[in-house]
Design a protein around this motif. Sequence first.
Motif, PDB file in Angstrom:
ATOM      1  N   LEU A 195       0.882  -1.166   0.000  1.00  0.00           N
ATOM      2  CA  LEU A 195       0.000   0.000   0.000  1.00  0.00           C
ATOM      3  C   LEU A 195       0.915   1.209   0.000  1.00  0.00           C
ATOM      4  N   MET A 196       0.752   2.066  -0.991  1.00  0.00           N
ATOM      5  CA  MET A 196       1.705   3.166  -1.183  1.00  0.00           C
ATOM      6  C   MET A 196       1.004   4.489  -1.411  1.00  0.00           C
ATOM      7  N   ARG A 197       1.705   5.557  -1.091  1.00  0.00           N
ATOM      8  CA  ARG A 197       1.227   6.892  -1.459  1.00  0.00           C
ATOM      9  C   ARG A 197       1.364   7.056  -2.965  1.00  0.00           C
ATOM     10  N   TYR A 198       0.350   7.632  -3.554  1.00  0.00           N
ATOM     11  CA  TYR A 198       0.343   7.835  -5.007  1.00  0.00           C
ATOM     12  C   TYR A 198       1.539   8.658  -5.462  1.00  0.00           C
ATOM     13  N   SER A 199       1.906   9.661  -4.679  1.00  0.00           N
ATOM     14  CA  SER A 199       3.008  10.536  -5.082  1.00  0.00           C
ATOM     15  C   SER A 199       4.322   9.774  -5.252  1.00  0.00           C
ATOM     16  N   LEU A 200       4.465   8.649  -4.564  1.00  0.00           N
ATOM     17  CA  LEU A 200       5.695   7.863  -4.682  1.00  0.00           C
ATOM     18  C   LEU A 200       5.702   6.947  -5.900  1.00  0.00           C
ATOM     19  N   VAL A 201       4.529   6.610  -6.410  1.00  0.00           N
ATOM     20  CA  VAL A 201       4.476   5.598  -7.475  1.00  0.00           C
ATOM     21  C   VAL A 201       3.780   6.051  -8.751  1.00  0.00           C
ATOM     22  N   LYS A 202       3.332   7.299  -8.818  1.00  0.00           N
ATOM     23  CA  LYS A 202       2.535   7.715  -9.978  1.00  0.00           C
ATOM     24  C   LYS A 202       3.276   7.528 -11.298  1.00  0.00           C
ATOM     25  N   ASP A 203       4.557   7.854 -11.351  1.00  0.00           N
ATOM     26  CA  ASP A 203       5.302   7.684 -12.604  1.00  0.00           C
ATOM     27  C   ASP A 203       5.471   6.206 -12.959  1.00  0.00           C
ATOM     28  N   LEU A 204       5.657   5.363 -11.950  1.00  0.00           N
ATOM     29  CA  LEU A 204       5.792   3.918 -12.192  1.00  0.00           C
ATOM     30  C   LEU A 204       4.471   3.320 -12.649  1.00  0.00           C
ATOM     31  N   LEU A 205       3.367   3.834 -12.135  1.00  0.00           N
ATOM     32  CA  LEU A 205       2.050   3.385 -12.589  1.00  0.00           C
ATOM     33  C   LEU A 205       1.816   3.820 -14.034  1.00  0.00           C
ATOM     34  N   LYS A 206       2.139   5.068 -14.337  1.00  0.00           N
ATOM     35  CA  LYS A 206       1.941   5.583 -15.696  1.00  0.00           C
ATOM     36  C   LYS A 206       2.804   4.848 -16.717  1.00  0.00           C
ATOM     37  N   SER A 207       4.005   4.450 -16.311  1.00  0.00           N
ATOM     38  CA  SER A 207       4.908   3.752 -17.226  1.00  0.00           C
ATOM     39  C   SER A 207       4.555   2.274 -17.375  1.00  0.00           C
ATOM     40  N   GLY A 208       3.703   1.760 -16.491  1.00  0.00           N
ATOM     41  CA  GLY A 208       3.319   0.353 -16.552  1.00  0.00           C
ATOM     42  C   GLY A 208       4.226  -0.570 -15.756  1.00  0.00           C
ATOM     43  N   LEU A 209       5.228  -0.031 -15.071  1.00  0.00           N
ATOM     44  CA  LEU A 209       6.108  -0.871 -14.265  1.00  0.00           C
ATOM     45  C   LEU A 209       5.394  -1.419 -13.034  1.00  0.00           C
ATOM     46  N   LEU A 210       4.403  -0.681 -12.544  1.00  0.00           N
ATOM     47  CA  LEU A 210       3.576  -1.145 -11.436  1.00  0.00           C
ATOM     48  C   LEU A 210       2.116  -1.081 -11.856  1.00  0.00           C
ATOM     49  N   LEU A 211       1.308  -1.890 -11.191  1.00  0.00           N
ATOM     50  CA  LEU A 211      -0.121  -1.969 -11.482  1.00  0.00           C
ATOM     51  C   LEU A 211      -0.890  -1.748 -10.189  1.00  0.00           C
ATOM     52  N   CYS A 212      -1.976  -1.013 -10.269  1.00  0.00           N
ATOM     53  CA  CYS A 212      -2.879  -0.813  -9.138  1.00  0.00           C
ATOM     54  C   CYS A 212      -4.188  -1.524  -9.490  1.00  0.00           C
ATOM     55  N   PRO A 213      -4.466  -2.679  -8.870  1.00  0.00           N
ATOM     56  CA  PRO A 213      -5.611  -3.492  -9.291  1.00  0.00           C
ATOM     57  C   PRO A 213      -6.958  -3.054  -8.727  1.00  0.00           C
ATOM     58  N   ILE A 214      -6.956  -2.136  -7.775  1.00  0.00           N
ATOM     59  CA  ILE A 214      -8.216  -1.703  -7.179  1.00  0.00           C
ATOM     60  C   ILE A 214      -8.314  -0.184  -7.252  1.00  0.00           C
ATOM     61  N   ASP A 215      -9.509   0.295  -7.529  1.00  0.00           N
ATOM     62  CA  ASP A 215      -9.723   1.733  -7.653  1.00  0.00           C
ATOM     63  C   ASP A 215     -10.338   2.253  -6.360  1.00  0.00           C
ATOM     64  N   ILE A 216      -9.558   2.174  -5.292  1.00  0.00           N
ATOM     65  CA  ILE A 216     -10.020   2.613  -3.983  1.00  0.00           C
ATOM     66  C   ILE A 216      -8.957   3.517  -3.385  1.00  0.00           C
ATOM     67  N   SER A 217      -9.398   4.623  -2.842  1.00  0.00           N
ATOM     68  CA  SER A 217      -8.479   5.455  -2.068  1.00  0.00           C
ATOM     69  C   SER A 217      -9.152   5.765  -0.743  1.00  0.00           C
ATOM     70  N   ILE A 218      -8.353   5.925   0.275  1.00  0.00           N
ATOM     71  CA  ILE A 218      -8.856   6.199   1.610  1.00  0.00           C
ATOM     72  C   ILE A 218      -8.603   7.664   1.907  1.00  0.00           C
ATOM     73  N   PRO A 219      -9.669   8.430   2.186  1.00  0.00           N
ATOM     74  CA  PRO A 219      -9.464   9.845   2.497  1.00  0.00           C
ATOM     75  C   PRO A 219      -8.543  10.002   3.709  1.00  0.00           C
ATOM     76  N   ALA A 220      -7.502  10.715   3.506  1.00  0.00           N
ATOM     77  CA  ALA A 220      -6.523  10.959   4.568  1.00  0.00           C
ATOM     78  C   ALA A 220      -5.652  12.117   4.104  1.00  0.00           C
ATOM     79  N   GLU A 221      -4.749  12.495   4.956  1.00  0.00           N
ATOM     80  CA  GLU A 221      -3.809  13.531   4.539  1.00  0.00           C
ATOM     81  C   GLU A 221      -3.056  13.064   3.300  1.00  0.00           C
ATOM     82  N   TYR A 222      -2.791  11.760   3.259  1.00  0.00           N
ATOM     83  CA  TYR A 222      -2.145  11.142   2.098  1.00  0.00           C
ATOM     84  C   TYR A 222      -3.034  10.001   1.635  1.00  0.00           C
ATOM     85  N   GLN A 223      -2.962   9.674   0.362  1.00  0.00           N
ATOM     86  CA  GLN A 223      -3.699   8.527  -0.166  1.00  0.00           C
ATOM     87  C   GLN A 223      -2.725   7.384  -0.394  1.00  0.00           C
ATOM     88  N   TYR A 224      -3.221   6.151  -0.247  1.00  0.00           N
ATOM     89  CA  TYR A 224      -2.399   4.962  -0.430  1.00  0.00           C
ATOM     90  C   TYR A 224      -2.978   4.115  -1.543  1.00  0.00           C
TER      91      TYR A 224
END
Length: 78
Positions: free
Chosen positions: A21-50
């Motif tokens: 479970l990761m903050r989007y800001s740490l993995v957004k480029d890896l997700l966009k490039s396809g190196l990582l995959l996020c299989p669920i479209d859920i975010s938890i409201p918080a100061e940071y999202q995971y």
Amino acid sequence: MRVSEGTTLVEAVLAGRGIALMRYSLVKDLLKSGLLLCPIDISIPAEYQYYLVAPEAKFRTAKVRAFVSWITGKVNAE
């Protein structure tokens, strides 16, 4: 496996050591490039999202699919 630094966790996931479970800001480029995959479209409201991220092949394993199902149920129950 437990790590205290987000970048170390990203490196472990990229090396195929598991999922995270990761903050989007740490993995957004890896997700966009396809190196990582996020299989669920859920975010938890918080100061940071995971986000649950891992190489795509990890999400085809039975134990990871079971974890995704479990964590999705927990988040949706909130």
